[in-house]
Structure formats: structure tokens, C-alpha cells
Design a protein around this motif. Structure first.
Motif, PDB file in Angstrom:
ATOM      1  N   LEU A 190       0.840  -1.193   0.000  1.00 11.94           N
ATOM      2  CA  LEU A 190       0.000   0.000   0.000  1.00 11.94           C
ATOM      3  C   LEU A 190       0.878   1.247   0.000  1.00 11.94           C
ATOM      4  CD1 LEU A 190      -2.774  -0.833   2.653  1.00 11.94           C
ATOM      5  CD2 LEU A 190      -2.897  -1.074   0.159  1.00 11.94           C
ATOM      6  N   THR A 191       0.348   2.320  -0.557  1.00 10.62           N
ATOM      7  CA  THR A 191       1.018   3.609  -0.417  1.00 10.62           C
ATOM      8  C   THR A 191       0.680   4.177   0.960  1.00 10.62           C
ATOM      9  OG1 THR A 191      -0.811   4.923  -1.292  1.00 10.62           O
ATOM     10  CG2 THR A 191       0.740   4.003  -2.899  1.00 10.62           C
ATOM     11  N   VAL A 192       1.452   5.169   1.376  1.00 12.44           N
ATOM     12  CA  VAL A 192       1.177   5.829   2.660  1.00 12.44           C
ATOM     13  C   VAL A 192      -0.226   6.432   2.645  1.00 12.44           C
ATOM     14  CG1 VAL A 192       1.820   7.753   4.165  1.00 12.44           C
ATOM     15  CG2 VAL A 192       3.598   6.296   3.159  1.00 12.44           C
ATOM     16  N   ALA A 193      -0.590   7.081   1.531  1.00 16.10           N
ATOM     17  CA  ALA A 193      -1.916   7.713   1.437  1.00 16.10           C
ATOM     18  C   ALA A 193      -3.024   6.667   1.522  1.00 16.10           C
ATOM     19  CB  ALA A 193      -2.023   8.497   0.136  1.00 16.10           C
ATOM     20  N   GLU A 194      -2.847   5.524   0.872  1.00 15.25           N
ATOM     21  CA  GLU A 194      -3.860   4.465   0.918  1.00 15.25           C
ATOM     22  C   GLU A 194      -4.013   3.922   2.335  1.00 15.25           C
ATOM     23  OE1 GLU A 194      -3.388   2.687  -3.631  1.00 15.25           O
ATOM     24  OE2 GLU A 194      -2.159   1.908  -1.979  1.00 15.25           O
ATOM     25  N   TYR A 195      -2.889   3.753   3.016  1.00 21.77           N
ATOM     26  CA  TYR A 195      -2.938   3.230   4.376  1.00 21.77           C
ATOM     27  C   TYR A 195      -3.626   4.219   5.315  1.00 21.77           C
ATOM     28  CZ  TYR A 195      -1.395   1.424   8.880  1.00 21.77           C
ATOM     29  OH  TYR A 195      -1.370   0.935  10.166  1.00 21.77           O
ATOM     30  N   GLU A 196      -3.301   5.497   5.172  1.00 22.58           N
ATOM     31  CA  GLU A 196      -3.918   6.508   6.036  1.00 22.58           C
ATOM     32  C   GLU A 196      -5.411   6.634   5.789  1.00 22.58           C
ATOM     33  OE1 GLU A 196      -1.665  10.022   5.251  1.00 22.58           O
ATOM     34  OE2 GLU A 196      -0.069   9.512   6.678  1.00 22.58           O
ATOM     35  N   ALA A 197      -5.842   6.390   4.556  1.00 24.67           N
ATOM     36  CA  ALA A 197      -7.262   6.501   4.220  1.00 24.67           C
ATOM     37  C   ALA A 197      -8.036   5.226   4.529  1.00 24.67           C
ATOM     38  CB  ALA A 197      -7.416   6.850   2.734  1.00 24.67           C
ATOM     39  N   VAL A 234       7.320  -1.127   4.583  1.00 23.02           N
ATOM     40  CA  VAL A 234       6.042  -1.734   4.221  1.00 23.02           C
ATOM     41  C   VAL A 234       5.097  -0.812   3.454  1.00 23.02           C
ATOM     42  CG1 VAL A 234       6.080  -3.396   6.124  1.00 23.02           C
ATOM     43  CG2 VAL A 234       5.144  -1.113   6.494  1.00 23.02           C
ATOM     44  N   LEU A 235       5.424   0.472   3.372  1.00 22.85           N
ATOM     45  CA  LEU A 235       4.538   1.435   2.713  1.00 22.85           C
ATOM     46  C   LEU A 235       5.328   2.252   1.700  1.00 22.85           C
ATOM     47  CD1 LEU A 235       2.675   2.792   5.878  1.00 22.85           C
ATOM     48  CD2 LEU A 235       1.674   1.294   4.130  1.00 22.85           C
ATOM     49  N   TRP A 236       4.711   2.510   0.541  1.00 20.20           N
ATOM     50  CA  TRP A 236       5.365   3.320  -0.479  1.00 20.20           C
ATOM     51  C   TRP A 236       4.998   4.784  -0.276  1.00 20.20           C
ATOM     52  CZ3 TRP A 236       9.256   3.581  -3.542  1.00 20.20           C
ATOM     53  CH2 TRP A 236       9.291   4.487  -4.597  1.00 20.20           C
ATOM     54  N   ASP A 237       6.017   5.608  -0.036  1.00 18.13           N
ATOM     55  CA  ASP A 237       5.826   7.048   0.146  1.00 18.13           C
ATOM     56  C   ASP A 237       6.000   7.714  -1.215  1.00 18.13           C
ATOM     57  OD1 ASP A 237       6.018   9.774   0.692  1.00 18.13           O
ATOM     58  OD2 ASP A 237       6.973   9.432   2.639  1.00 18.13           O
ATOM     59  N   GLU A 238       4.893   8.150  -1.800  1.00 15.83           N
ATOM     60  CA  GLU A 238       4.954   8.740  -3.141  1.00 15.83           C
ATOM     61  C   GLU A 238       5.669  10.087  -3.151  1.00 15.83           C
ATOM     62  OE1 GLU A 238       1.345   7.687  -5.801  1.00 15.83           O
ATOM     63  OE2 GLU A 238       0.518   7.845  -3.760  1.00 15.83           O
ATOM     64  N   SER A 298       8.456  11.031  -1.111  1.00 16.69           N
ATOM     65  CA  SER A 298       9.906  10.834  -1.072  1.00 16.69           C
ATOM     66  C   SER A 298      10.368   9.725  -2.016  1.00 16.69           C
ATOM     67  CB  SER A 298      10.345  10.499   0.355  1.00 16.69           C
ATOM     68  OG  SER A 298       9.757   9.282   0.789  1.00 16.69           O
ATOM     69  N   ARG A 299       9.411   9.018  -2.618  1.00 20.03           N
ATOM     70  CA  ARG A 299       9.696   7.925  -3.556  1.00 20.03           C
ATOM     71  C   ARG A 299      10.618   6.877  -2.929  1.00 20.03           C
ATOM     72  NH1 ARG A 299       7.575   7.783  -7.979  1.00 20.03           N
ATOM     73  NH2 ARG A 299       9.091   6.269  -8.796  1.00 20.03           N
ATOM     74  N   ARG A 300      10.146   6.353  -1.816  1.00 22.20           N
ATOM     75  CA  ARG A 300      10.897   5.287  -1.152  1.00 22.20           C
ATOM     76  C   ARG A 300       9.939   4.480  -0.297  1.00 22.20           C
ATOM     77  NH1 ARG A 300      13.061   7.171   4.278  1.00 22.20           N
ATOM     78  NH2 ARG A 300      11.847   9.043   4.744  1.00 22.20           N
ATOM     79  N   LEU A 301      10.332   3.269   0.020  1.00 18.98           N
ATOM     80  CA  LEU A 301       9.573   2.458   0.957  1.00 18.98           C
ATOM     81  C   LEU A 301       9.911   2.896   2.374  1.00 18.98           C
ATOM     82  CD1 LEU A 301       9.676  -1.269  -0.279  1.00 18.98           C
ATOM     83  CD2 LEU A 301       7.691   0.237  -0.163  1.00 18.98           C
ATOM     84  N   VAL A 302       8.901   2.978   3.214  1.00 20.89           N
ATOM     85  CA  VAL A 302       9.113   3.408   4.594  1.00 20.89           C
ATOM     86  C   VAL A 302       8.415   2.445   5.537  1.00 20.89           C
ATOM     87  CG1 VAL A 302       9.327   5.846   3.956  1.00 20.89           C
ATOM     88  CG2 VAL A 302       7.070   4.920   4.581  1.00 20.89           C
ATOM     89  N   SER A 303       8.765   2.528   6.807  1.00 21.07           N
ATOM     90  CA  SER A 303       8.142   1.714   7.844  1.00 21.07           C
ATOM     91  C   SER A 303       6.863   2.375   8.340  1.00 21.07           C
ATOM     92  CB  SER A 303       9.108   1.526   9.007  1.00 21.07           C
ATOM     93  OG  SER A 303       9.370   2.777   9.618  1.00 21.07           O
ATOM     94  N   PHE A 304       6.078   1.633   9.109  1.00 18.21           N
ATOM     95  CA  PHE A 304       4.888   2.222   9.732  1.00 18.21           C
ATOM     96  C   PHE A 304       5.294   3.390  10.631  1.00 18.21           C
ATOM     97  CE2 PHE A 304       3.072  -2.172   9.117  1.00 18.21           C
ATOM     98  CZ  PHE A 304       2.080  -1.798   8.228  1.00 18.21           C
ATOM     99  N   ARG A 305       6.378   3.224  11.372  1.00 20.44           N
ATOM    100  CA  ARG A 305       6.829   4.276  12.287  1.00 20.44           C
ATOM    101  C   ARG A 305       7.213   5.545  11.527  1.00 20.44           C
ATOM    102  NH1 ARG A 305      11.388   2.856  16.611  1.00 20.44           N
ATOM    103  NH2 ARG A 305       9.612   1.638  17.407  1.00 20.44           N
ATOM    104  N   THR A 306       7.965   5.375  10.453  1.00 23.15           N
ATOM    105  CA  THR A 306       8.362   6.547   9.664  1.00 23.15           C
ATOM    106  C   THR A 306       7.141   7.249   9.091  1.00 23.15           C
ATOM    107  OG1 THR A 306      10.495   5.567   9.092  1.00 23.15           O
ATOM    108  CG2 THR A 306       9.705   7.342   7.676  1.00 23.15           C
TER     109      THR A 306
END
Length: 351
Positions: free
Chosen positions: A141-148, A326-330, A332-340
Motif C-alpha cells: 500500500l502507499t502511505v496515502a492508501e494506508y492513512e485513508a 512496508v509502505l510506499w511514500d509517493e 519521497s519515492r521510497r519504501l518506509v516503515s509504519f513508524r516513519t
């Protein structure tokens, strides 16, 4: 222009476009049928020898059996990766030869060849495309998808990406369910069904013969640990090939296959023994651009084109740090952790 600027220009030559590499790599595609046959033999024979040794060790100590299991599992993974090469028509010059060798190996690996080939081709065709996720890849999932997402969906995603599920229950699901039924291809015609049912039937016959010969309990005591270890190793290899920090994901308007293949696949730089046992699949960025290159020719590509060495390179130690990503940050264009992702959300200005 200053001397320093002039030296910088010399030190950083223009990067070869990803699409241009496809033409460069085409010259490495020709397989050697003899070499392929030898590679199969030097994988199957040690695997069978280790299996027989485990059977003999049952009479002495089960701890000896478990001690040999990781080595047998490693050769089983290598056998699966040769099956993987067959699915790309990379081992032999005739497609029919690749297919029938792949199907035969699939009985050993319990991986239905035609089903695998179809889902894996979809993975290659859509790698890194955010709009075509879901077949042959690790759900991301992207960060935006996870947050939504709703709370239950977030919880399910967290469970799915938990290491115990991803590398423990996940491989078990893969072999007991997904590879026994054409999950994801239920309406795709008779071929996925024939592949999964045929592989299961052939494996059942081999298993029945072995159970008659060595006994059902000894068979399970030997082969279950080998299969579980091999499936976990296989899932791990597939995971780190695309789940690393600076991988490449884009939505359809910005997605380009060659760019996603080269920069969305890792160069898993393993020690030489592990490189051999994993059939050079760690050179995955090269493989995705030239999937018909035989695995034994991939090091040749790297030797001739050392500029590919540092693209997406991760070491064995660095690969362990990929697990929390685990999440794609569109942005910064990198994979990030839940914590990040959570920390970034805390400091993000309100709109």
C-alpha cells in the motif's frame, strides 16, 4: 568552467537509459542446453543425496536430520529457480523443452509450472505499476492508501506484513492453498486448473511411492522441514528483490516498464556460495530487463558492464533492514516503515 567542475563532469558520465539496456542485454540471451542440463544434474543429485542421508540419519538421531534439512532446502530452492528460468524460456532453445522440464521440476518443488508461469509473467509485465498491483507480487500500500484505510483494513495489512506471517504462515499458505488451487485465476480457463491439479496429482503419486518405500511418518519427518525451510527461503528471496528502500513504483501515466524493471529490482549482492545456491537470482535488476538470459550468464553481464553493479545494490546485512519497509511514500519515492509514516504524518502541515 572551473577545473573542479570539469573533473566532476568527467567523473560522472551520462547514465545509460534503462530502455537502452534491453538492446545491450539481448546478446546474452542464447542458452547452452548442455550447460542447462549440467546445472539441473548438479542440483538434483545433491538434493537426492541429502534426502537419502536424512533418511539414513533417522536411525541415529532426528537432530542430524534437522541439521541436514537447511542444506536440502537450499538445493530445493535452487531447483525452483531453475524452474523459474524455464518459465522464461531461458534454459533451452525450444519452448516445449523448457515447459516440460519446468513441469517435471514442479513435481519436486510442488509448484504448478503453468500456473506459476502465468502469474509470474504478469508480475514481469506490471512490475512497479501502482495501478496494476495484486498478481505475482507482495501487496504494497502507499502511505496515502494506508492513512485513508479503515481500522480493520489497516489491521489486516499490518498482520499481512508482519514477518511471522510474511515468512512463516505465508509460505505455508502458498504451498497448501495457492499452489493447490489457481487462486487469482479461478476464471482464467482450464490451463491453471490443469497445472495445479496435474502437479498435485503427480506429487501425490511420488509421495505415495516414497511413503510405501520409507514409510509415511519418516517421509513427513524428512520432507516437511525441508519444504517449510525452502518455501520460507524462496519467499524471502522474492521479497528482497523488490521490497527495498529505493525501489521504484509509479502510477500509470508516469510508469515506464524498463525504468521500473531496472530501478525497481534489487542487486542482492550475496556471498559467492549463496549466489550459486540461489542461481544468481540476486542479479534481479538484470533479470527483469532481460528475463530470457540464462541464470548462469547473469554474472557475465555484470562482468562486462560493471556500471550495473551498484544499481539497487543491497548486501545480506542490509537486506535484513528491508523487513520493516512496508509502505510506499509517493512524496519521497521510497519504501518506509509504519513508524516513519506515522512520524511524517505528525509533522506534516495541516491542509
Amino acid at each position: 568552467m572551473s577545473t573542479q567542475g570539469h573533473e566532476a563532469l568527467i567523473a560522472e558520465p551520462p547514465r545509460t537509459p534503462a530502455k537502452a539496456w534491453i538492446r545491450v542485454l539481448a546478446r546474452y540471451r542464447d542458452p547452452s542446453p548442455r550447460r542447462s542440463a549440467v546445472e539441473i544434474a548438479i542440483t538434483v543429485l545433491p538434493f537426492l543425496s541429502l534426502w537419502a542421508s536424512m533418511w539414513a540419519c533417522l536411525q541415529v538421531s532426528y537432530w542430524l536430520v534437522l541439521g541436514l534439512a537447511p542444506f536440502a532446502a537450499a538445493f530445493l530452492v535452487r531447483l525452483f529457480l531453475i524452474e523459474h528460468d524455464c518459465s522464461h524460456d531461458a534454459c533451452f532453445r525450444r519452448r516445449a523443452t523448457n515447459d516440460w522440464v519446468g513441469r517435471a521440476i514442479g513435481v519436486f518443488t510442488l509448484t504448478p509450472y503453468d500456473y506459476w508461469r502465468r502469474t509470474h509473467a504478469a508480475h514481469h509485465a506490471t512490475v512497479g505499476n501502482l495501478d496494476q498491483r495484486g498478481i505475482g507480487d507482495v501487496t504494497t500500500l502507499t502511505v496515502a492508501e494506508y492513512e485513508a484505510a479503515s481500522r480493520p483494513r489497516r489491521l489486516l495489512y499490518r498482520l499481512y506484513r508482519h514477518p511471522l506471517v510474511m515468512f512463516g504462515l505465508g509460505p505455508t499458505w502458498l504451498f497448501l492453498v495457492q499452489y493447490r488451487f489457481p487462486v487469482g485465476l479461478m476464471k482464467a480457463g482450464w490451463r491453471p486448473w490443469a497445472s495445479t491439479m496435474g502437479t498435485s496429482a503427480a506429487a501425490g503419486l511420488v509421495g505415495a511411492a516414497l511413503a510405501w518405500w520409507v514409510g509415511l511418518v519418516p517421509l513427513l519427518m524428512i520432507h516437511v522441514p525441508v519444504l517449510l525451510l525452502a518455501s520460507t527461503l524462496g519467499v524471502w528471496m522474492f521479497y528482497v528483490q523488490h521490497q527495498f528502500e529505493r525501489t521504484n513504483w509509479s502510477a500509470t501515466p508516469d510508469w515506464a516498464h524498463a525504468e521500473a524493471a531496472l530501478h525497481g529490482s534489487s542487486h542482492y549482492d550475496l556471498p559467492i556460495a549463496l549466489r550459486w545456491l540461489t542461481a544468481n537470482v540476486g542479479l534481479h535488476h538484470i533479470h527483469h530487463l532481460g528475463s530470457r538470459i540464462p541464470f548462469y550468464r547473469l554474472p557475465e553481464v555484470l562482468r562486462d558492464h560493471p556500471e550495473l553493479r551498484d544499481m539497487g545494490r543491497i548486501t545480506l546485512v542490509q537486506s535484513l533492514r528491508c523487513v520493516p519497509l512496508v509502505l510506499w511514500d509517493e512524496g519521497s519515492r521510497r519504501l518506509v516503515s509504519f513508524r516513519t509514516a506515522r512520524n511524517d504524518a505528525d509533522i506534516r502541515p495541516a491542509t
